[in-house]
Write a protein that holds these residues in place. Structure first.
Motif, PDB file in Angstrom:
ATOM      1  N   GLU A  13      35.326  44.097  46.995  1.00 45.18           N
ATOM      2  CA  GLU A  13      35.844  43.409  45.632  1.00 45.18           C
ATOM      3  C   GLU A  13      36.194  42.755  45.104  1.00 45.18           C
ATOM      4  OE1 GLU A  13      40.176  45.547  45.610  1.00 45.18           O
ATOM      5  OE2 GLU A  13      38.703  47.938  44.825  1.00 45.18           O
ATOM      6  N   TYR A  14      36.566  41.788  45.758  1.00 42.76           N
ATOM      7  CA  TYR A  14      36.926  40.478  45.108  1.00 42.76           C
ATOM      8  C   TYR A  14      35.603  39.758  44.884  1.00 42.76           C
ATOM      9  CZ  TYR A  14      37.117  35.007  45.645  1.00 42.76           C
ATOM     10  OH  TYR A  14      37.538  34.087  45.497  1.00 42.76           O
ATOM     11  N   ASP A  72      34.496  41.896  41.745  1.00 45.13           N
ATOM     12  CA  ASP A  72      35.654  41.728  40.543  1.00 45.13           C
ATOM     13  C   ASP A  72      36.073  39.978  40.389  1.00 45.13           C
ATOM     14  OD1 ASP A  72      34.947  44.085  40.425  1.00 45.13           O
ATOM     15  OD2 ASP A  72      37.605  44.721  41.281  1.00 45.13           O
ATOM     16  N   GLU A  73      36.891  39.630  41.231  1.00 45.95           N
ATOM     17  CA  GLU A  73      36.861  37.989  40.613  1.00 45.95           C
ATOM     18  C   GLU A  73      35.653  37.014  40.682  1.00 45.95           C
ATOM     19  OE1 GLU A  73      39.852  37.784  39.966  1.00 45.95           O
ATOM     20  OE2 GLU A  73      39.975  39.283  40.406  1.00 45.95           O
ATOM     21  N   LYS A 106      32.006  37.383  40.266  1.00 48.99           N
ATOM     22  CA  LYS A 106      31.475  38.328  39.247  1.00 48.99           C
ATOM     23  C   LYS A 106      29.712  38.005  39.793  1.00 48.99           C
ATOM     24  CE  LYS A 106      34.536  39.155  36.243  1.00 48.99           C
ATOM     25  NZ  LYS A 106      35.490  40.151  35.951  1.00 48.99           N
TER      26      LYS A 106
END
Length: 146
Positions: free
Chosen positions: A113-114, A117-118, A120
């Motif tokens: 997820e990181y 999401d973070e 990209k």
């Protein structure tokens, strides 16, 4: 990073490790049950470990974190070969043997997820040493393809 169960884990950048935590990471890296699944499976000396820490901490194409439980490292999780232009990266993690059994799936979920999401990232790769069926099975649950 925090879960809702009884075990609370966190992440800290390898740059932020104190000397005791750094030695704990070295102990984990040298554990036979970790080394056998690594690219380099020899026992790592303290100077070699320190060179590795310096190298990974200066590499802009990586994000490396110690996985902490009760303030003590239990493993490392890394995003490597991060290419913002192409939206790609690879990732890996390892845990000391006493920390296995459910925590790996939680770490995999949260770190993926990181990464998406973070960081990209659009395409995430990983490699598993042949014979590590447990990790392949776990990656399969997260829809990695072979």
């Amino acid at each position: 990073m925090n879960n809702t169960g009884k075990i609370k884990i966190g992440l800290i950048s390898l740059e932020e490790l104190d000397s005791n935590q750094s030695l704990q990471i070295l102990r984990i890296r040298n554990d036979e049950n970790v080394r056998r699944w690594m690219y380099t499976d020899h026992e790592i000396s303290l100077p070699e470990h320190q060179k590795w820490l310096n190298r990974v901490n200066q590499d802009e194409s990586r994000r490396d974190f110690a996985v902490l439980h009760k303030g003590q490292p239990i493993g490392v999780v890394s995003a490597v070969d991060i290419n913002s232009k192409h939206g790609t990266a690879s990732w890996a993690y390892y845990l000391e043997e006493s920390a296995r059994g459910g925590i790996g799936a939680f770490i995999e979920y949260c770190f993926i997820e990181y990464i998406f999401d973070e960081l990209k990232v659009d395409k995430l790769n990983c490699e598993v040493i042949e014979g590590n069926a447990a990790v392949v099975k776990l990656h399969d649950k997260f829809l990695f393809s072979k």
